[in-house]
Scaffold this motif. Structure first.
Motif, PDB file in Angstrom:
ATOM      1  N   GLU A  42       0.829  -1.200   0.000  1.00 12.97           N
ATOM      2  CA  GLU A  42       0.000   0.000   0.000  1.00 12.97           C
ATOM      3  C   GLU A  42       0.865   1.252   0.000  1.00 12.97           C
ATOM      4  OE1 GLU A  42      -3.283   2.212   2.908  1.00 12.97           O
ATOM      5  OE2 GLU A  42      -2.276   0.372   3.560  1.00 12.97           O
ATOM      6  N   MET A  43       0.556   2.169  -0.904  1.00 13.92           N
ATOM      7  CA  MET A  43       1.235   3.454  -0.937  1.00 13.92           C
ATOM      8  C   MET A  43       0.343   4.466  -0.217  1.00 13.92           C
ATOM      9  SD  MET A  43       4.032   2.780  -2.496  1.00 13.92           S
ATOM     10  CE  MET A  43       4.706   4.388  -2.934  1.00 13.92           C
ATOM     11  N   VAL A  44       0.932   5.218   0.697  1.00 15.89           N
ATOM     12  CA  VAL A  44       0.152   6.147   1.502  1.00 15.89           C
ATOM     13  C   VAL A  44       0.507   7.589   1.155  1.00 15.89           C
ATOM     14  CG1 VAL A  44       0.029   4.451   3.347  1.00 15.89           C
ATOM     15  CG2 VAL A  44       1.805   6.194   3.418  1.00 15.89           C
ATOM     16  N   ALA A  45      -0.430   8.485   1.439  1.00 18.07           N
ATOM     17  CA  ALA A  45      -0.268   9.904   1.129  1.00 18.07           C
ATOM     18  C   ALA A  45       0.525  10.605   2.222  1.00 18.07           C
ATOM     19  CB  ALA A  45      -1.634  10.560   0.973  1.00 18.07           C
ATOM     20  N   LEU A  46       1.588  11.297   1.833  1.00 18.77           N
ATOM     21  CA  LEU A  46       2.388  12.074   2.771  1.00 18.77           C
ATOM     22  C   LEU A  46       1.964  13.540   2.716  1.00 18.77           C
ATOM     23  CD1 LEU A  46       5.959  10.600   2.144  1.00 18.77           C
ATOM     24  CD2 LEU A  46       4.199   9.832   3.750  1.00 18.77           C
ATOM     25  N   TYR A  47       2.068  14.223   3.875  1.00 20.89           N
ATOM     26  CA  TYR A  47       1.674  15.632   3.966  1.00 20.89           C
ATOM     27  C   TYR A  47       2.769  16.420   4.665  1.00 20.89           C
ATOM     28  CZ  TYR A  47      -3.017  14.944   2.196  1.00 20.89           C
ATOM     29  OH  TYR A  47      -4.081  14.696   1.366  1.00 20.89           O
ATOM     30  N   ASP A  48       2.886  17.709   4.283  1.00 29.55           N
ATOM     31  CA  ASP A  48       3.903  18.549   4.898  1.00 29.55           C
ATOM     32  C   ASP A  48       3.355  19.211   6.159  1.00 29.55           C
ATOM     33  OD1 ASP A  48       2.328  20.727   4.114  1.00 29.55           O
ATOM     34  OD2 ASP A  48       3.576  21.203   2.376  1.00 29.55           O
ATOM     35  N   ALA A  49       4.170  20.081   6.752  1.00 28.29           N
ATOM     36  CA  ALA A  49       3.800  20.717   8.014  1.00 28.29           C
ATOM     37  C   ALA A  49       2.604  21.652   7.885  1.00 28.29           C
ATOM     38  CB  ALA A  49       4.993  21.481   8.583  1.00 28.29           C
ATOM     39  N   PRO A 134     -18.324  16.942   8.658  1.00 28.23           N
ATOM     40  CA  PRO A 134     -16.964  17.384   8.999  1.00 28.23           C
ATOM     41  C   PRO A 134     -16.926  18.039  10.376  1.00 28.23           C
ATOM     42  CG  PRO A 134     -17.580  18.088   6.788  1.00 28.23           C
ATOM     43  CD  PRO A 134     -18.836  17.603   7.449  1.00 28.23           C
ATOM     44  N   VAL A 135     -15.903  17.711  11.143  1.00 26.60           N
ATOM     45  CA  VAL A 135     -15.714  18.273  12.478  1.00 26.60           C
ATOM     46  C   VAL A 135     -14.545  19.254  12.502  1.00 26.60           C
ATOM     47  CG1 VAL A 135     -15.163  17.728  14.881  1.00 26.60           C
ATOM     48  CG2 VAL A 135     -16.704  16.246  13.600  1.00 26.60           C
ATOM     49  N   GLY A 136     -13.515  18.966  11.727  1.00 24.50           N
ATOM     50  CA  GLY A 136     -12.342  19.831  11.699  1.00 24.50           C
ATOM     51  C   GLY A 136     -11.119  19.066  11.265  1.00 24.50           C
ATOM     52  N   GLU A 137      -9.969  19.718  11.379  1.00 26.43           N
ATOM     53  CA  GLU A 137      -8.690  19.098  11.047  1.00 26.43           C
ATOM     54  C   GLU A 137      -7.745  19.266  12.231  1.00 26.43           C
ATOM     55  OE1 GLU A 137      -7.014  20.335   7.279  1.00 26.43           O
ATOM     56  OE2 GLU A 137      -9.028  20.823   6.528  1.00 26.43           O
ATOM     57  N   ALA A 138      -6.823  18.331  12.367  1.00 26.30           N
ATOM     58  CA  ALA A 138      -5.879  18.399  13.480  1.00 26.30           C
ATOM     59  C   ALA A 138      -4.576  17.715  13.089  1.00 26.30           C
ATOM     60  CB  ALA A 138      -6.456  17.752  14.733  1.00 26.30           C
ATOM     61  N   ASP A 139      -3.504  18.152  13.702  1.00 24.91           N
ATOM     62  CA  ASP A 139      -2.203  17.511  13.545  1.00 24.91           C
ATOM     63  C   ASP A 139      -1.875  16.781  14.842  1.00 24.91           C
ATOM     64  OD1 ASP A 139      -1.257  20.511  11.961  1.00 24.91           O
ATOM     65  OD2 ASP A 139      -1.601  18.611  10.945  1.00 24.91           O
ATOM     66  N   HIS A 148      -1.586  14.367   9.685  1.00 23.39           N
ATOM     67  CA  HIS A 148      -2.567  15.439   9.524  1.00 23.39           C
ATOM     68  C   HIS A 148      -3.900  14.740   9.313  1.00 23.39           C
ATOM     69  CE1 HIS A 148      -4.045  19.473   8.519  1.00 23.39           C
ATOM     70  NE2 HIS A 148      -4.836  18.850   7.666  1.00 23.39           N
ATOM     71  N   ALA A 149      -4.861  14.966  10.202  1.00 25.04           N
ATOM     72  CA  ALA A 149      -6.109  14.202  10.200  1.00 25.04           C
ATOM     73  C   ALA A 149      -7.315  15.066   9.888  1.00 25.04           C
ATOM     74  CB  ALA A 149      -6.305  13.513  11.548  1.00 25.04           C
ATOM     75  N   TRP A 150      -8.227  14.501   9.096  1.00 23.50           N
ATOM     76  CA  TRP A 150      -9.533  15.093   8.828  1.00 23.50           C
ATOM     77  C   TRP A 150     -10.545  14.333   9.676  1.00 23.50           C
ATOM     78  CZ3 TRP A 150      -5.635  15.090   5.407  1.00 23.50           C
ATOM     79  CH2 TRP A 150      -5.412  16.259   4.662  1.00 23.50           C
ATOM     80  N   LEU A 151     -11.349  15.054  10.439  1.00 26.76           N
ATOM     81  CA  LEU A 151     -12.239  14.434  11.421  1.00 26.76           C
ATOM     82  C   LEU A 151     -13.702  14.595  11.011  1.00 26.76           C
ATOM     83  CD1 LEU A 151     -10.413  15.922  14.533  1.00 26.76           C
ATOM     84  CD2 LEU A 151     -10.039  13.673  13.482  1.00 26.76           C
ATOM     85  N   TYR A 152     -14.481  13.519  11.260  1.00 26.82           N
ATOM     86  CA  TYR A 152     -15.885  13.494  10.871  1.00 26.82           C
ATOM     87  C   TYR A 152     -16.726  12.877  11.992  1.00 26.82           C
ATOM     88  CZ  TYR A 152     -13.918  14.139   6.183  1.00 26.82           C
ATOM     89  OH  TYR A 152     -13.219  14.618   5.095  1.00 26.82           O
ATOM     90  N   HIS A 153     -18.025  13.102  11.914  1.00 22.91           N
ATOM     91  CA  HIS A 153     -18.985  12.494  12.846  1.00 22.91           C
ATOM     92  C   HIS A 153     -20.140  11.917  12.044  1.00 22.91           C
ATOM     93  CE1 HIS A 153     -22.540  13.132  15.778  1.00 22.91           C
ATOM     94  NE2 HIS A 153     -21.980  11.970  16.049  1.00 22.91           N
ATOM     95  N   VAL A 154     -20.566  10.705  12.398  1.00 23.35           N
ATOM     96  CA  VAL A 154     -21.730  10.099  11.771  1.00 23.35           C
ATOM     97  C   VAL A 154     -22.666   9.582  12.858  1.00 23.35           C
ATOM     98  CG1 VAL A 154     -20.423   9.415   9.729  1.00 23.35           C
ATOM     99  CG2 VAL A 154     -20.747   7.777  11.581  1.00 23.35           C
TER     100      VAL A 154
END
Length: 208
Positions: A42-49, A134-139, A148-154
């Motif tokens: 599996e190739m995963v997505a990298l993110y910068d600061a 969508p709830v927000g984003e957090a590091d 770097h995470a994208w947060l959700y609620h269901v």
């Protein structure tokens, strides 16, 4: 620094047990191609600061070097105000056997956050066709994770079907039971989920 930083907000929660920034080295596909010959990984997505895409790497390399990557976290609650909690299998490549109250995981290379969240929710818990809020984003960063995470609620009242390779156990819990679990030093709980639970006041999201 280690710990949680909420993107676009002033709240920052850091882990004092580990100091110093971890460099995020790139992964040379040409250099690593020989090692991956004959393998499918599996190739995963990298993110910068700054939370922008910065490349991709094999999952094993991301884990070994603790590279900063994209991830999703989904809080699942029902109409009664309970939270779905699960225990990770003992074969997980990071924090095996820990309890978690966020579905989700690592974003694949080329995936969009919402696409990744829907995929993870369906794979881990068998939940499909539900609106993700969508709830927000957090590091978050510690000695094992840098993301770097994208947060959700269901909200989900249907059946939950576990992915056997990912989930060892799961069940509905009241928010105060989740908090008691977090406060119990004998219960291993995912540290990134704990940080998000506190910083985003997730209990308030599940109140019916």
């Amino acid at each position: 620094m280690t710990g949680l930083s909420i993107c676009g907000a002033r709240y920052t929660r850091h882990n004092p047990e580990r100091a110093g920034d971890i460099p995020t080295p790139g992964w040379d596909l040409a250099q690593g191609s020989e090692k991956l010959a004959g393998m499918t990984e599996e190739m995963v997505a990298l993110y910068d600061a700054d939370g922008h895409p910065s490349g991709q790497a094999p999952r094993s390399v991301m884990r070994r070097e603790n590279l900063r990557h994209g991830a999703t976290g989904i809080l699942v609650s029902n109409s009664a105000g309970q939270v779905y909690v699960h225990r990770r299998t003992d074969t997980k490549d990071v924090y095996p056997g820990h309890h978690d109250f966020a579905a989700g995981g690592v974003m694949a290379a080329g995936e969009e956050p919402l696409e990744s969240a829907r995929r993870e929710l369906a794979e881990e818990l068998g939940i499909n066709g539900v609106e993700l809020h969508p709830v927000g984003e957090a590091d978050y960063r510690d000695e094992r994770l840098d993301m770097h995470a994208w947060l959700y609620h269901v909200v989900w009242d249907g059946p939950v079907v576990h992915q056997a390779s990912e989930v060892a156990w799961g069940g509905w819990m009241d928010p105060d039971q989740v908090q008691a679990m977090i406060d119990d030093p004998q219960v291993p709980v995912m540290p990134d989920a704990v940080a998000v639970w506190e910083a985003f006041d997730w209990p308030s999201l599940v109140r019916p």
